[in-house]
Design a protein around this motif. Structure first.
Motif, PDB file in Angstrom:
ATOM      1  N   ALA A 103       0.807  -1.210   0.000  1.00  0.00           N
ATOM      2  CA  ALA A 103       0.000   0.000   0.000  1.00  0.00           C
ATOM      3  C   ALA A 103       0.844   1.266   0.000  1.00  0.00           C
ATOM      4  CB  ALA A 103      -0.925   0.002   1.218  1.00  0.00           C
ATOM      5  N   VAL A 104       2.164   1.116  -0.168  1.00  0.00           N
ATOM      6  CA  VAL A 104       3.047   2.266  -0.105  1.00  0.00           C
ATOM      7  C   VAL A 104       2.858   3.147  -1.338  1.00  0.00           C
ATOM      8  CG1 VAL A 104       5.475   2.762  -0.607  1.00  0.00           C
ATOM      9  CG2 VAL A 104       4.865   1.603   1.454  1.00  0.00           C
ATOM     10  N   VAL A 105       2.878   4.456  -1.130  1.00  0.00           N
ATOM     11  CA  VAL A 105       2.783   5.408  -2.235  1.00  0.00           C
ATOM     12  C   VAL A 105       4.166   5.575  -2.842  1.00  0.00           C
ATOM     13  CG1 VAL A 105       2.227   7.757  -2.875  1.00  0.00           C
ATOM     14  CG2 VAL A 105       0.858   6.588  -1.159  1.00  0.00           C
ATOM     15  N   LYS A 106       4.274   5.365  -4.138  1.00  0.00           N
ATOM     16  CA  LYS A 106       5.559   5.425  -4.821  1.00  0.00           C
ATOM     17  C   LYS A 106       5.678   6.722  -5.585  1.00  0.00           C
ATOM     18  CE  LYS A 106       8.430   3.032  -8.217  1.00  0.00           C
ATOM     19  NZ  LYS A 106       8.494   1.904  -9.162  1.00  0.00           N
ATOM     20  N   ASP A 107       6.703   7.514  -5.271  1.00  0.00           N
ATOM     21  CA  ASP A 107       6.965   8.743  -6.004  1.00  0.00           C
ATOM     22  C   ASP A 107       7.592   8.412  -7.344  1.00  0.00           C
ATOM     23  OD1 ASP A 107       5.993  10.288  -3.946  1.00  0.00           O
ATOM     24  OD2 ASP A 107       7.932  10.450  -2.957  1.00  0.00           O
ATOM     25  N   LEU A 108       7.134   9.079  -8.389  1.00  0.00           N
ATOM     26  CA  LEU A 108       7.590   8.801  -9.740  1.00  0.00           C
ATOM     27  C   LEU A 108       8.774   9.679 -10.106  1.00  0.00           C
ATOM     28  CD1 LEU A 108       4.101   8.598 -11.475  1.00  0.00           C
ATOM     29  CD2 LEU A 108       5.528   6.703 -10.724  1.00  0.00           C
ATOM     30  N   ASN A 109       9.673   9.139 -10.900  1.00  0.00           N
ATOM     31  CA  ASN A 109      10.815   9.892 -11.421  1.00  0.00           C
ATOM     32  C   ASN A 109      10.406  10.450 -12.780  1.00  0.00           C
ATOM     33  OD1 ASN A 109      13.297  10.947 -12.021  1.00  0.00           O
ATOM     34  ND2 ASN A 109      14.257   8.980 -12.469  1.00  0.00           N
ATOM     35  N   VAL A 186      -1.317   1.847 -16.251  1.00  0.00           N
ATOM     36  CA  VAL A 186      -0.652   3.095 -15.847  1.00  0.00           C
ATOM     37  C   VAL A 186       0.564   2.799 -14.981  1.00  0.00           C
ATOM     38  CG1 VAL A 186      -0.944   5.250 -14.576  1.00  0.00           C
ATOM     39  CG2 VAL A 186      -2.793   4.416 -16.035  1.00  0.00           C
ATOM     40  N   SER A 187       0.400   1.883 -14.028  1.00  0.00           N
ATOM     41  CA  SER A 187       1.504   1.561 -13.128  1.00  0.00           C
ATOM     42  C   SER A 187       2.690   0.970 -13.889  1.00  0.00           C
ATOM     43  CB  SER A 187       1.020   0.584 -12.052  1.00  0.00           C
ATOM     44  OG  SER A 187       2.061   0.233 -11.173  1.00  0.00           O
ATOM     45  N   ARG A 188       2.428   0.049 -14.811  1.00  0.00           N
ATOM     46  CA  ARG A 188       3.521  -0.570 -15.570  1.00  0.00           C
ATOM     47  C   ARG A 188       4.162   0.430 -16.534  1.00  0.00           C
ATOM     48  NH1 ARG A 188       4.292  -6.033 -15.787  1.00  0.00           N
ATOM     49  NH2 ARG A 188       5.021  -5.861 -17.943  1.00  0.00           N
ATOM     50  N   SER A 189       3.368   1.330 -17.097  1.00  0.00           N
ATOM     51  CA  SER A 189       3.949   2.298 -18.033  1.00  0.00           C
ATOM     52  C   SER A 189       4.964   3.198 -17.341  1.00  0.00           C
ATOM     53  CB  SER A 189       2.845   3.149 -18.669  1.00  0.00           C
ATOM     54  OG  SER A 189       2.273   4.053 -17.738  1.00  0.00           O
ATOM     55  N   GLY A 266      -6.425   8.077 -15.139  1.00  0.00           N
ATOM     56  CA  GLY A 266      -5.418   7.602 -14.188  1.00  0.00           C
ATOM     57  C   GLY A 266      -4.021   8.066 -14.542  1.00  0.00           C
ATOM     58  N   TYR A 267      -3.715   8.083 -15.838  1.00  0.00           N
ATOM     59  CA  TYR A 267      -2.377   8.525 -16.256  1.00  0.00           C
ATOM     60  C   TYR A 267      -2.181  10.012 -15.972  1.00  0.00           C
ATOM     61  CZ  TYR A 267       1.659   9.548 -19.147  1.00  0.00           C
ATOM     62  OH  TYR A 267       2.890   9.965 -19.576  1.00  0.00           O
ATOM     63  N   ILE A 268      -3.191  10.818 -16.280  1.00  0.00           N
ATOM     64  CA  ILE A 268      -3.076  12.265 -16.049  1.00  0.00           C
ATOM     65  C   ILE A 268      -2.943  12.563 -14.561  1.00  0.00           C
ATOM     66  CG2 ILE A 268      -4.322  14.460 -16.214  1.00  0.00           C
ATOM     67  CD1 ILE A 268      -5.508  13.434 -18.859  1.00  0.00           C
ATOM     68  N   ILE A 269      -3.720  11.852 -13.726  1.00  0.00           N
ATOM     69  CA  ILE A 269      -3.634  12.073 -12.277  1.00  0.00           C
ATOM     70  C   ILE A 269      -2.237  11.732 -11.766  1.00  0.00           C
ATOM     71  CG2 ILE A 269      -4.447  11.206 -10.047  1.00  0.00           C
ATOM     72  CD1 ILE A 269      -7.231  10.951 -11.292  1.00  0.00           C
ATOM     73  N   ALA A 276       2.494   7.141  -8.281  1.00  0.00           N
ATOM     74  CA  ALA A 276       1.986   5.990  -9.013  1.00  0.00           C
ATOM     75  C   ALA A 276       0.643   5.565  -8.428  1.00  0.00           C
ATOM     76  CB  ALA A 276       2.991   4.840  -8.930  1.00  0.00           C
ATOM     77  N   PRO A 277      -0.185   4.852  -9.203  1.00  0.00           N
ATOM     78  CA  PRO A 277      -1.465   4.366  -8.670  1.00  0.00           C
ATOM     79  C   PRO A 277      -1.277   3.618  -7.361  1.00  0.00           C
ATOM     80  CG  PRO A 277      -1.381   3.995 -11.028  1.00  0.00           C
ATOM     81  CD  PRO A 277      -0.023   4.489 -10.625  1.00  0.00           C
ATOM     82  N   ILE A 278      -2.036   3.993  -6.358  1.00  0.00           N
ATOM     83  CA  ILE A 278      -1.883   3.450  -5.016  1.00  0.00           C
ATOM     84  C   ILE A 278      -2.441   2.029  -4.952  1.00  0.00           C
ATOM     85  CG2 ILE A 278      -2.466   3.799  -2.582  1.00  0.00           C
ATOM     86  CD1 ILE A 278      -2.694   6.771  -3.192  1.00  0.00           C
ATOM     87  N   ASP A 279      -1.769   1.173  -4.187  1.00  0.00           N
ATOM     88  CA  ASP A 279      -2.191  -0.221  -3.980  1.00  0.00           C
ATOM     89  C   ASP A 279      -2.198  -1.028  -5.273  1.00  0.00           C
ATOM     90  OD1 ASP A 279      -2.506   0.273  -1.308  1.00  0.00           O
ATOM     91  OD2 ASP A 279      -4.655   0.612  -1.427  1.00  0.00           O
ATOM     92  N   VAL A 280      -1.405  -0.634  -6.260  1.00  0.00           N
ATOM     93  CA  VAL A 280      -1.368  -1.347  -7.536  1.00  0.00           C
ATOM     94  C   VAL A 280       0.022  -1.940  -7.719  1.00  0.00           C
ATOM     95  CG1 VAL A 280      -1.612  -1.191 -10.032  1.00  0.00           C
ATOM     96  CG2 VAL A 280      -3.108   0.147  -8.549  1.00  0.00           C
ATOM     97  N   ASP A 281       0.082  -3.246  -7.842  1.00  0.00           N
ATOM     98  CA  ASP A 281       1.339  -3.939  -8.072  1.00  0.00           C
ATOM     99  C   ASP A 281       1.568  -4.053  -9.575  1.00  0.00           C
ATOM    100  OD1 ASP A 281       3.566  -5.524  -8.081  1.00  0.00           O
ATOM    101  OD2 ASP A 281       2.593  -7.295  -7.229  1.00  0.00           O
TER     102      ASP A 281
END
Length: 290
Positions: A103-109, A186-189, A266-269, A276-281
């Protein structure tokens, strides 16, 4: 005696208040100014906590900025005390918890190259969906055409048309796309990095984002099964007579349109928030250890 659901709700409320007390947003309450109460408080604490208490008291009462900035639990402007007592969490333990928690929020580069790669991955899937919608839409609208050769729908067929659209919108659009497939895409992209990702991952970014390759075994089985299943259903629907093929195609249009909007949204958000999308593996394959 209160019922079990009531007891559970009370317990959840108490836990919520406890956690909020140690969250980053809640300021630490003032310590007692009375010397006797401070003395009793210090004597009741372990030695290393007394040192923290003394440091906090000096910074708080003498106005040396934010006292939490001098705390050993504050690092890089992020307070790591969360859900536990003083000293129960350090930056290293917080990092370990983040690695093990889904459930960790991942900051995007969000560098220019990463944005272009993720844009190609997500919007490439959107392009595939739009092409499918464009191909099916004329068939879905055929019953409402002004051409004289088209037989109008009966009341029963019109009701079936509406119910099919609603069913596809919920099952395919909401549950299938918005809840599962779109966040995955979105998460994989956003895991694509031109500087480190293999060149074929970037070139085939839409297929990569759909989980058709370089994914866990379960994800690839699901993705390929769904793709082949959809192709089989499409071939079967083409053999249906008028107006039932048109009715099914109308539902498909609703579902695919919902999915297209959910991927774009989802991508724009994620692009705006940098999260990254939360809780998404992303379901990437595990790296082989040497």
């Amino acid at each position: 005696m209160p019922s079990t659901p009531s007891v559970a709700l009370i317990g959840i409320a108490l836990l919520g208040n406890l956690v909020s007390g140690f969250s980053c947003g809640a300021p630490m309450p003032p310590l007692p100014t009375s010397s006797s109460s401070t003395f009793r408080l210090r004597n009741s604490m372990p030695p290393h906590h007394r040192t923290i208490l003394s440091s906090y008291s000096t910074n708080y009462f003498y106005g040396r900025g934010n006292p939490l900035q001098h705390s050993p639990f504050a690092s890089n402007n992020v307070l790591t005390i969360r859900g536990g007592a003083l000293g129960a969490s350090t930056s290293s333990s917080a990092d370990d918890a983040n690695k093990s928690s889904p459930a960790v929020v991942k900051d995007l580069n969000l560098t220019a190259g990463n944005i272009l790669a993720s844009l190609w991955g997500s919007c490439g899937v959107v392009y595939i969906l739009v092409k499918a919608i464009k191909r099916v839409l004329p068939i879905a609208l055929e019953p409402f055409s002004k051409n004289g050769g088209v037989v109008p729908l009966t009341q029963f067929q019109l009701a079936a048309y509406i119910l099919t659209c609603l069913w596809f919108a919920y099952v395919e659009g909401y549950k299938g796309f918005q809840r599962k497939f779109s966040p995955l895409v979105v998460s994989r992209s956003f895991t694509l990095h031109p500087s480190s990702s293999p060149i074929h991952h970037v070139l085939l970014a839409p297929l990569y984002s759909m989980g058709l390759f370089h994914a866990t075994k379960k994800r690839m089985i699901v993705s390929w099964s769904v793709s082949l299943g959809v192709a089989t259903i499409v071939a079967a629907v083409k053999r249906l007579p008028y107006p039932w093929r048109n009715i099914v195609d109308a539902g498909v249009v609703f579902g695919l349109t919902w999915g297209t909007i959910s991927i774009l949204g989802g991508y724009i958000i994620s692009l705006i928030t940098g999260i990254a999308p939360i809780d998404v593996d992303p379901e990437l394959p595990e790296k082989k250890t040497q």
